[in-house]
Design a protein around this motif. Structure first.
Motif, PDB file in Angstrom:
ATOM      1  N   VAL A  73       0.760  -1.195  -0.123  1.00 39.36           N
ATOM      2  CA  VAL A  73      -0.252   0.112  -0.070  1.00 39.36           C
ATOM      3  C   VAL A  73       0.994   1.315  -0.072  1.00 39.36           C
ATOM      4  O   VAL A  73       0.459   2.377  -0.444  1.00 39.36           O
ATOM      5  CB  VAL A  73      -0.910  -0.040   1.128  1.00 39.36           C
ATOM      6  CG1 VAL A  73      -1.742   1.227   1.439  1.00 39.36           C
ATOM      7  CG2 VAL A  73      -1.831  -1.114   1.047  1.00 39.36           C
ATOM      8  N   SER A  74       2.153   1.322   0.536  1.00 41.69           N
ATOM      9  CA  SER A  74       3.232   2.186   0.756  1.00 41.69           C
ATOM     10  C   SER A  74       4.365   1.682   0.454  1.00 41.69           C
ATOM     11  O   SER A  74       5.003   0.621   0.812  1.00 41.69           O
ATOM     12  CB  SER A  74       2.904   2.891   2.103  1.00 41.69           C
ATOM     13  OG  SER A  74       3.951   3.986   1.958  1.00 41.69           O
ATOM     14  N   TYR A  86      -2.159  14.873  -2.349  1.00 39.94           N
ATOM     15  CA  TYR A  86      -3.074  13.878  -2.611  1.00 39.94           C
ATOM     16  C   TYR A  86      -3.176  14.021  -4.082  1.00 39.94           C
ATOM     17  O   TYR A  86      -4.084  15.036  -4.254  1.00 39.94           O
ATOM     18  CB  TYR A  86      -4.272  13.656  -1.841  1.00 39.94           C
ATOM     19  CG  TYR A  86      -5.311  12.670  -2.116  1.00 39.94           C
ATOM     20  CD1 TYR A  86      -4.642  11.245  -2.005  1.00 39.94           C
ATOM     21  CD2 TYR A  86      -6.538  12.967  -2.388  1.00 39.94           C
ATOM     22  CE1 TYR A  86      -5.637  10.260  -2.498  1.00 39.94           C
ATOM     23  CE2 TYR A  86      -7.253  11.924  -2.742  1.00 39.94           C
ATOM     24  CZ  TYR A  86      -7.112  10.820  -2.647  1.00 39.94           C
ATOM     25  OH  TYR A  86      -8.018   9.632  -3.103  1.00 39.94           O
ATOM     26  N   THR A 119       1.808   6.148  -1.321  1.00 36.98           N
ATOM     27  CA  THR A 119       0.732   5.534  -0.619  1.00 36.98           C
ATOM     28  C   THR A 119      -0.469   5.587  -1.434  1.00 36.98           C
ATOM     29  O   THR A 119      -0.917   6.640  -1.479  1.00 36.98           O
ATOM     30  CB  THR A 119       0.723   5.933   1.162  1.00 36.98           C
ATOM     31  OG1 THR A 119       1.998   6.255   1.579  1.00 36.98           O
ATOM     32  CG2 THR A 119      -0.314   5.306   1.965  1.00 36.98           C
ATOM     33  N   GLY A 175      -4.384   5.008  -1.640  1.00 42.34           N
ATOM     34  CA  GLY A 175      -5.655   5.318  -0.687  1.00 42.34           C
ATOM     35  C   GLY A 175      -6.820   5.911  -1.008  1.00 42.34           C
ATOM     36  O   GLY A 175      -6.922   6.229  -2.407  1.00 42.34           O
ATOM     37  N   GLU A 183      -5.034   5.567   3.984  1.00 41.84           N
ATOM     38  CA  GLU A 183      -4.465   4.435   3.086  1.00 41.84           C
ATOM     39  C   GLU A 183      -5.353   3.199   3.237  1.00 41.84           C
ATOM     40  O   GLU A 183      -6.101   3.158   4.243  1.00 41.84           O
ATOM     41  CB  GLU A 183      -2.849   4.155   3.727  1.00 41.84           C
ATOM     42  CG  GLU A 183      -2.852   3.765   4.930  1.00 41.84           C
ATOM     43  CD  GLU A 183      -2.721   4.812   6.191  1.00 41.84           C
ATOM     44  OE1 GLU A 183      -2.475   4.495   7.300  1.00 41.84           O
ATOM     45  OE2 GLU A 183      -2.970   5.990   5.769  1.00 41.84           O
ATOM     46  N   SER A 219      -6.145   0.744   6.657  1.00 42.74           N
ATOM     47  CA  SER A 219      -6.046   1.673   7.675  1.00 42.74           C
ATOM     48  C   SER A 219      -7.514   1.660   8.680  1.00 42.74           C
ATOM     49  O   SER A 219      -8.366   1.252   8.262  1.00 42.74           O
ATOM     50  CB  SER A 219      -6.178   3.237   7.176  1.00 42.74           C
ATOM     51  OG  SER A 219      -6.528   4.215   8.397  1.00 42.74           O
TER      52      SER A 219
END
Length: 175
Positions: free
Chosen positions: A3-4, A72, A125, A127, A142, A145
């Motif tokens: 995810v990251s 983002y 990341t 998300g 993310e 989470s």
């Protein structure tokens, strides 16, 4: 699926690929605060740019914000609706539209959502934007989470797995 991770992303090309001439693309990029909130949603950004002003100054702004609290980049705008045996989601990414159908009960049906990447220095990341509650600024969260709706952010959610693959296709790396 990660995810990251640290990658050398080409932000201008990734943003251009995400928008890809689609002037109706929803909220394509936001700066982040230190707690992943998005001040541009409520007009508190120190600088604000529109689709028409994706010029050198815009990308200099993004570069600066990447090294402060991050940005983002919204890459997918999704709408969903319940179907007789599950749900159907329409995902807009750049100049293409994809449909995802599922009968899984693991999928939260939402009216609309966006998915993208947080870029902070060389960390990227995957998300989505999560509503911070009534009258609160949305924030980035993310996948996997526990911030926000667990069902929506779950890595077991088949929609999220599909979305992650699309996001990875949309990211342009520096060579």
């Amino acid at each position: 699926m990660n995810v990251s991770r640290k990658i050398n992303i080409n932000v201008p090309k990734t943003v251009e690929k995400a928008v890809n001439g689609n002037e109706d693309f929803h909220f394509y990029v936001d700066e982040l605060t230190s707690n992943d909130c998005m001040p541009t949603y409520v007009g508190r950004a120190d600088e604000k740019y529109t689709f028409e002003s994706m010029d050198d100054a815009f990308f200099e702004f993004l570069e600066r914000k990447i090294h402060e609290n991050g940005i983002y980049i919204r890459m997918i705008h999704a709408t969903g609706e319940s179907a007789s045996e599950g749900a159907v989601f329409t995902l807009e990414c750049g100049n293409m539209t994809k449909t995802f159908k599922t009968s899984s009960s693991e999928v939260l049906v939402f009216e609309f959502a966006d998915f993208g990447i947080k870029v902070l220095n060389d960390d990227v990341t995957l998300g989505t934007t999560v509503d911070g509650g009534c009258h609160h600024t949305p924030f980035f969260a993310e996948f996997g989470s526990d911030r926000g709706n667990r069902e929506f952010l779950s890595l077991d959610n088949p929609l999220n797995k599909f979305v992650m693959d699309l996001l990875l296709e949309m990211i342009v790396l520096d060579e």
